[in-house]
Design an enzyme around this catalytic site. Structure first.
Site, short mmCIF file in Angstrom:
data_model
loop_
_atom_site.label_atom_id
_atom_site.label_comp_id
_atom_site.label_asym_id
_atom_site.label_seq_id
_atom_site.Cartn_x
_atom_site.Cartn_y
_atom_site.Cartn_z
N CYS A 11 12.63 -3.50 -11.11
CA CYS A 11 11.19 -3.67 -11.33
C CYS A 11 10.86 -3.24 -12.75
CB CYS A 11 10.39 -2.83 -10.33
SG CYS A 11 10.70 -1.06 -10.45
N CYS A 558 -14.81 7.65 12.92
CA CYS A 558 -13.41 7.34 13.19
C CYS A 558 -12.59 7.13 11.93
CB CYS A 558 -13.30 6.09 14.07
SG CYS A 558 -13.58 6.43 15.81
N CYS A 559 -13.09 6.30 11.03
CA CYS A 559 -12.29 5.96 9.84
C CYS A 559 -13.03 6.35 8.57
CB CYS A 559 -11.94 4.47 9.83
SG CYS A 559 -13.32 3.39 10.18
#
Length: 561
Positions: A11, A558-559
């Protein structure tokens, strides 16, 4: 302008490392490195040795050659220069002027080293006294994880959080058929990843026999098919692995006890199994046999995982007892006998009777038969070869890697060490950094750790801050209806850098590498808390644990980011 052809870069970031390494070579004014073109263009002072440029690149694990020069070793190239420094000639009779390397063993470290050494232009003589492939594929990682997976499925059929809607159907355990399936996969992987690779590589000669050092430059191999052979070498790698250690318990040697090697290939499941030991192999196999039908009792000299954060041992002990596994803490066997088809184990708490006994008290390095003294190779009190970060032993030109050394006994550590040893044996300069080495225990729930615990940090004089997140705060665990366990983060006070993570959770092994990368990147706990993690994954628990340093995660949606 000097140009190098470079192979092995994967890379764009590789170019940065290569550029820095080249510009650190005395006489190099500047370097331009192209990943797409696989080359480096350098402005250098007159007289700058090309070998130094090549060594800088190969030390990173890549291959390099002057443009227009052959990619293999040529007269006057790097390997010839290494040979001149070592005073070596072609003593092993490998021909072609190539560096001759002897590798003792054929497991993860040995194979990685042999293949990298050949890639670097050396010729290798690999010596194996037992089964090709070493511990991991034959009697370790592969068969044990297959058995553990089968046991996990058997367990879910008997009991799961969804029994109300999916009524359990206890399975019939046909251990003989499971064993056939297990060993077929072992044979398949051994052939594909070891035997066929060795057979197809003309630069590697395999000798089947037992090696013993004559001195610091030669070995004698007692061949299995008769006779012996002397192997001279320019460099040697000892990668002989380890075997189960057997404690000196009175009476034990006169009984048909199991080590992990025998347990993994047994075609029967004993009705009553006693396990002596409290670390990785002991607990993994204890739970596997219990889930396949054995009544298991573990005798722990201290507590389970006594070298780890105490919360780990407590959590696994509670999980085991909930499954019906008896854990006897602070219990040692003082006498063992076998009569009338059963084991009688005497302890301070009384006698324990079992149909089979598994001894899993660690592994001892396979070094005793090597005659290391003749080569000047030092070992520690346990018989493990002492090495530095470059896998060098106390003897010039002799290296070691894997479970026979004083490094952690993980196959991925062994393979990484073998690769780096080969680079150093062929003129490069590289080291193995073990500061962020992840470890996984394949119990259920799994145990995964990386970095240091609070106790280890305090012992090293590091002030810490820590938080423990129980799994009832992790949405993935709630969705699974399985909230047994925790994730603990340890940070360095002041810098706020993450320095350790301990987790007991289903699939904890799948989250620990993210923690290892965070430690390697020297991330602060605040930076970790600010990262994006996919919702309803267990690895999201790392973010939530990081958020607990500044927030009450129970008050978040929740998120919540």
């Amino acid at each position: 302008m000097t140009q190098l052809k470079i192979t092995g870069m994967t890379c764009e970031s590789c170019t940065t490392h290569v550029k820095q390494a080249l510009e650190n070579v005395p006489g190099v004014q500047s370097a331009e490195v192209s990943y797409a073109q696989g080359r480096a263009r350098l402005a250098v002072d007159a007289g700058t040795p090309s070998d130094a440029l090549i060594a800088a690149v190969t030390g990173l694990g890549y291959r390099a050659a002057l443009t227009g020069a052959p990619t293999g070793p040529a007269k006057g190239g790097l390997l010839d220069h290494v040979r001149e420094l070592g005073g070596g000639d072609d003593k092993a009779g490998t021909g072609g002027g190539a560096l001759s390397i002897a590798v003792i063993g054929s497991g993860g470290a040995a194979m990685a080293a042999a293949l990298k050494a050949v890639e670097q232009g050396a010729r290798v003589t690999l010596i194996e006294r037992g089964t090709i492939g070493g511990t991991c594929v034959n009697v370790g990682c592969v068969p044990s994880k297959i058995m553990i997976r089968a046991a996990h499925i058997a367990h879910l059929r008997r009991k799961s959080p969804f029994d109300a809607g999916l009524p359990p159907m206890p399975p019939s355990v046909l251990r003989d058929k499971l064993l056939v399936q297990q060993q077929a996969r072992v044979d398949e992987l051994r052939h594909a990843k070891y035997e066929s690779i060795l057979d197809s590589n003309p630069a590697i000669t395999v000798l089947r026999g037992e090696a013993r050092f004559n001195d610091g430059r030669s070995l004698t191999v007692q061949l299995h098919d008769g006779g012996e052979r002397t192997v001279s070498f320019d460099r040697c790698l000892v990668a002989t692995g380890a075997t189960p250690a057997v404690p000196p318990i009175p009476g034990l040697e006169d009984t048909p006890y199991w080590t992990s090697s025998e347990a993994l290939v047994s075609d029967t499941i004993p009705e009553r199994l006693a396990v002596v030991g409290s670390s990785v192999v002991a607990v993994e196999l204890a739970q596997a046999f219990a889930r396949l039908g054995s009544k298991v009792t573990i005798l722990a000299r201290s507590t389970l995982f006594f070298r780890e954060d105490p919360a780990i041992g407590e959590a696994i002990t509670a999980a085991f007892r909930a499954e019906g596994i008896k854990v006897l803490e602070h219990t040692q066997a003082s006498q063992i006998a076998h009569a009338n088809g059963e084991f009688v184990i005497t302890t301070s708490s009384g006698e324990l009777h079992a149909d089979q006994l598994l001894v899993a008290t660690g592994r001892a390095p396979n070094t005793r038969s090597l005659n290391l003294d003749a080569a000047g190779v030092a070992v520690n009190e346990q018989g493990a070869i002492v090495i530095d970060h470059g896998m060098r032993t106390s003897a010039q030109n002799i290296y070691a890697a894997g479970d026979c050394t004083d490094q952690p006994q993980f196959v991925y550590v062994a393979a990484a060490a073998g690769t780096r040893a080969a680079i150093n044996m062929t003129g490069g300069e590289t080291a193995l950094d073990l500061t962020a080495t992840p470890a996984v225990v394949f119990t259920d729930p799994q145990v995964a750790t990386v970095g240091v615990s609070e106790q280890e940090a305090h012992h090293a004089g590091i002030e810490t801050d820590s938080r423990t997140l129980t799994l009832d705060n992790v949405p993935r665990a709630l969705a699974n209806f399985d909230t047994h366990g925790f994730i603990k983060l340890v940070v360095e006070e002041g810098s706020r850098r993450l320095i350790g993570v301990q987790a007991v959770a289903p699939e904890a092994g799948e989250l620990i590498q993210a923690a290892a990368l965070a430690i390697r990147a020297r991330m602060t706990v605040e930076e970790l808390a600010d990262q994006l993690f996919p919702y309803l994954t267990m690895v999201e628990g790392l973010k939530l644990a990081a958020q607990t340093f500044h927030k009450d995660v129970k008050a978040l949606s929740c998120c919540a980011g």
